[in-house]
Scaffold this active site. Structure first.
Site, PDB file in Angstrom:
ATOM      1  N   LYS A  22      58.252  54.210 -24.492  1.00  0.00           N
ATOM      2  CA  LYS A  22      59.107  54.283 -23.303  1.00  0.00           C
ATOM      3  C   LYS A  22      60.568  54.015 -23.669  1.00  0.00           C
ATOM      4  O   LYS A  22      61.486  54.655 -23.140  1.00  0.00           O
ATOM      5  CB  LYS A  22      58.632  53.289 -22.249  1.00  0.00           C
ATOM      6  CG  LYS A  22      57.275  53.635 -21.661  1.00  0.00           C
ATOM      7  CD  LYS A  22      56.779  52.542 -20.734  1.00  0.00           C
ATOM      8  CE  LYS A  22      55.406  52.886 -20.168  1.00  0.00           C
ATOM      9  NZ  LYS A  22      54.850  51.804 -19.332  1.00  0.00           N
ATOM     10  N   GLY A  29      47.346  50.952 -12.713  1.00  0.00           N
ATOM     11  CA  GLY A  29      46.394  51.115 -11.618  1.00  0.00           C
ATOM     12  C   GLY A  29      45.970  52.565 -11.493  1.00  0.00           C
ATOM     13  O   GLY A  29      46.760  53.474 -11.779  1.00  0.00           O
TER      14      GLY A  29
END
Length: 272
Positions: free
Chosen positions: A39, A142
């Protein structure tokens, strides 16, 4: 966050994160900072219009962070977070302006917005010359959240395909050099076990001054259960901002010093 808020060990917190699907079945990419490094490479490339190779991102995982460190950080007004940091800096030695990217655990003041990132949430904190400080906060893991992000990428790619465009091109207009970790300016908190006798603090302080590293704060506490013939104490030193290369050289020298029994932990201090 669970180690800080709930007092969990790294092992139990990681097991719960894996059970909830926040961490991968093999959590190496998460806890060793590989995911954050990827990232960081992407964000640095976008922010600074410069190609940032993944292998140029300095990476340290969080498996060395202990419950004791987390508790001590909280008492001192900090929280331990695994950070990915991308910066445009000037190398003090050469005067060359460039870009750095690094991933490592760090101490963050409790007053900093990033200290309030809890649970499975992620945040990106941006310091812009014209816009000031900005923070983007939201769910970082999630099933539903991940599926939504992936579907959004698929829809975006499909729209570009239908429109006949080439997609989002990489911008390298700045083409700044990628600087090594040694060029970074930061602060350290160094915890060490030292011999508890006169002159030790002066000897330790000399190690810092000889390498041009200024000491901001010192705290010392006597250790229980040590060697009665040669008692030891715990010494915690926080530095002012200095070059990473000077700080690293200081830590190496301390580890070899006859008055230092062991360097217990080394954490960078960010956000100040």
């Amino acid at each position: 966050d669970r180690m800080d808020i709930e007092g969990d060990s790294l092992e139990s917190a990681l097991a719960e994160a894996t059970r909830l699907g926040y961490a991968e079945a093999d959590p190496t990419a998460d806890v060793e900072g590989f995911d954050a490094a990827q990232k960081a490479a992407i964000l640095a490339s976008l922010a600074f219009h410069t190609t940032m190779p993944l292998e140029a991102v300095h990476r340290e995982g969080m498996t060395t962070v202990t419950h004791e460190q987390v508790v001590a950080a909280r008492k001192a007004g900090y929280v331990v977070k695994l950070l990915a940091i991308c910066e445009r800096i000037t190398d003090a030695a050469t005067g060359v302006e460039g870009v750095t990217a690094r991933v490592h655990p760090a101490l963050i003041p409790l007053s900093h917005p990033l200290a309030a990132v809890h649970g499975a949430n992620n945040a990106v904190f941006v310091e812009a010359e014209a816009a000031g400080s900005l923070m983007f906060y939201g769910a970082g893991a999630g099933g539903v959240q991940t599926a939504s992000a992936v579907l959004g990428d698929v829809v975006s790619a499909a729209r570009r395909h239908v429109a006949g465009g080439p997609g989002v091109a990489e911008s390298t207009q700045a083409n700044l050099p990628v600087l090594p970790m040694s060029s970074v300016i930061t602060r350290y908190q160094i915890t060490m076990t030292v011999v508890d006798e006169p002159g030790v603090l002066a000897a330790v302080a000399t190690q810092f001054s000889d390498r041009g590293v200024s000491v901001e704060a010192v705290s010392q506490s006597v250790r229980d259960g040590g060697d009665a013939e040669r008692p030891t104490a715990t010494l915690v030193i926080v530095t002012h901002r200095a070059e990473e290369s000077s700080l690293a050289a200081t830590v190496t020298s301390l580890a070899a010093s006859p008055v230092v029994s062991s360097v217990v932990s080394v954490l960078r201090v960010e956000g100040q």
